[in-house]
Scaffold this active site. Structure first.
Site, mmCIF file in Angstrom:
data_model
loop_
_atom_site.group_PDB
_atom_site.id
_atom_site.type_symbol
_atom_site.label_atom_id
_atom_site.label_comp_id
_atom_site.label_asym_id
_atom_site.label_seq_id
_atom_site.Cartn_x
_atom_site.Cartn_y
_atom_site.Cartn_z
ATOM 1 N N ALA A 61 -1.575 0.650 -0.688
ATOM 2 C CA ALA A 61 -2.039 1.620 -1.684
ATOM 3 C C ALA A 61 -3.409 2.185 -1.296
ATOM 4 O O ALA A 61 -4.223 1.512 -0.664
ATOM 5 C CB ALA A 61 -2.112 0.971 -3.062
ATOM 6 N N GLY A 106 0.561 -3.209 -0.120
ATOM 7 C CA GLY A 106 1.764 -2.515 -0.550
ATOM 8 C C GLY A 106 2.643 -2.082 0.597
ATOM 9 O O GLY A 106 3.853 -1.878 0.415
ATOM 10 N N GLU A 109 4.816 -4.878 1.151
ATOM 11 C CA GLU A 109 5.754 -4.963 0.035
ATOM 12 C C GLU A 109 6.926 -3.999 0.207
ATOM 13 O O GLU A 109 8.046 -4.298 -0.232
ATOM 14 C CB GLU A 109 5.020 -4.700 -1.278
ATOM 15 C CG GLU A 109 4.115 -5.872 -1.676
ATOM 16 C CD GLU A 109 3.268 -5.570 -2.894
ATOM 17 O OE1 GLU A 109 3.374 -6.324 -3.875
ATOM 18 O OE2 GLU A 109 2.507 -4.578 -2.855
ATOM 19 N N GLU A 130 -4.740 -8.292 -1.267
ATOM 20 C CA GLU A 130 -5.138 -7.825 -2.598
ATOM 21 C C GLU A 130 -6.126 -8.750 -3.292
ATOM 22 O O GLU A 130 -6.986 -8.308 -4.057
ATOM 23 C CB GLU A 130 -3.894 -7.636 -3.476
ATOM 24 C CG GLU A 130 -3.074 -6.401 -3.155
ATOM 25 C CD GLU A 130 -2.031 -6.646 -2.083
ATOM 26 O OE1 GLU A 130 -1.152 -5.796 -1.907
ATOM 27 O OE2 GLU A 130 -2.105 -7.703 -1.401
#
Length: 256
Positions: A61, A106, A109, A130
């Site tokens: 992100a 992300g 992910e 994170e």
């Protein structure tokens, strides 16, 4: 251009192309979500999620956008990504991540949301950093990573935010195979084409049993498995597969 879908025969490609690091915000994740829907609606049998960058699969992100946005704006991106990843799991196609560069936060992910992960050799890293931002992986990382590599290994990576090499990713089962960088794209496509010529009904049933069944109590998961195999026993593909085995020839599956 940020995320696009294209198909070549039975193989589809979702390409991440948002320089310099393929980082995403709500706009990019919405484009990814749209590409997932295109892939699911297509005639493809397998879908490769890949990067147009030689250095990054996906950097995760866009942290600056998180700073600029309020909580609801940030959560909108999370909701879009989680919904897209859930549709990937429920889709009949086999989704394959080709990790060829840094896959962080992300970005990792996205790969975790795929059914299979293959990687190129290289000096890049994968991880879930994170926690170092005072956050947690909110696009499925805390749930999919432990289910994939086990709770103890996943907890260590999640809590420390440590990044790992492709070799370690292979060792712990995060990726299935590791290919020389110059051969990786062809090898991943070869795997995708192999799945694409296989038994589509059986592949879809396996996906459902794994993705849904592992979330259920054992008895319910076994019941789902029995339901799915009964449907397969009634299919033309199973009759063809069993007959081909008995006749010592390659089966010709029709997806029915």
């Amino acid at each position: 251009m940020s995320v696009t879908f294209g198909a070549e025969g039975a193989v589809g490609f979702i390409t991440l192309d948002n320089p310099p690091a393929n980082s995403y915000d709500l706009e990019v994740m919405t484009a990814f979500s749209d590409a997932v829907d295109e892939a699911i609606a297509s005639d493809t049998r397998t879908v490769i999620v890949r990067s147009a960058s030689e250095k990054f699969f996906c950097g995760g992100a866009d942290v600056k956008k998180f700073l600029d946005g309020d909580v609801e704006a940030n959560m909108a991106m999370i909701r879009v990504s989680q919904a897209a990843f859930s549709r990937m799991a429920a889709a009949p196609q086999v989704f394959i991540a080709h990790i060829n560069g840094h896959a962080m936060g992300g970005g990792l992910e996205i790969a975790l949301a795929c059914d299979l992960r293959y990687a190129s050799e290289g000096r890049y890293r994968m991880g879930t950093p994170e926690v170092t931002l005072g956050l947690l992986p909110g696009n499925g990382g805390t749930q999919r990573l432990p289910r994939l590599i086990g709770q103890a290994r996943a907890m260590e990576l999640l809590i420390t935010g440590r990044a790992i090499t492709p070799d370690e990713a292979l060792k712990i089962g995060l990726v299935s195979e590791l290919f020389p960088a110059e051969e990786a794209a062809a090898k991943v496509r070869e795997r995708a084409e192999r799945f694409g010529s296989g038994a589509a009904l059986a592949l879809a049933a396996i996906k459902r049993c794994v993705h849904e069944g592992t979330q259920l109590p054992l008895d319910a998961g076994l019941a789902l498995e029995a339901e799915q195999i009964e449907q397969l026993f009634r299919s033309k593909d199973a009759a063809e597969g069993l007959t081909a085995f008995a006749e010592k020839r390659q089966p010709e599956f029709v997806g029915a």
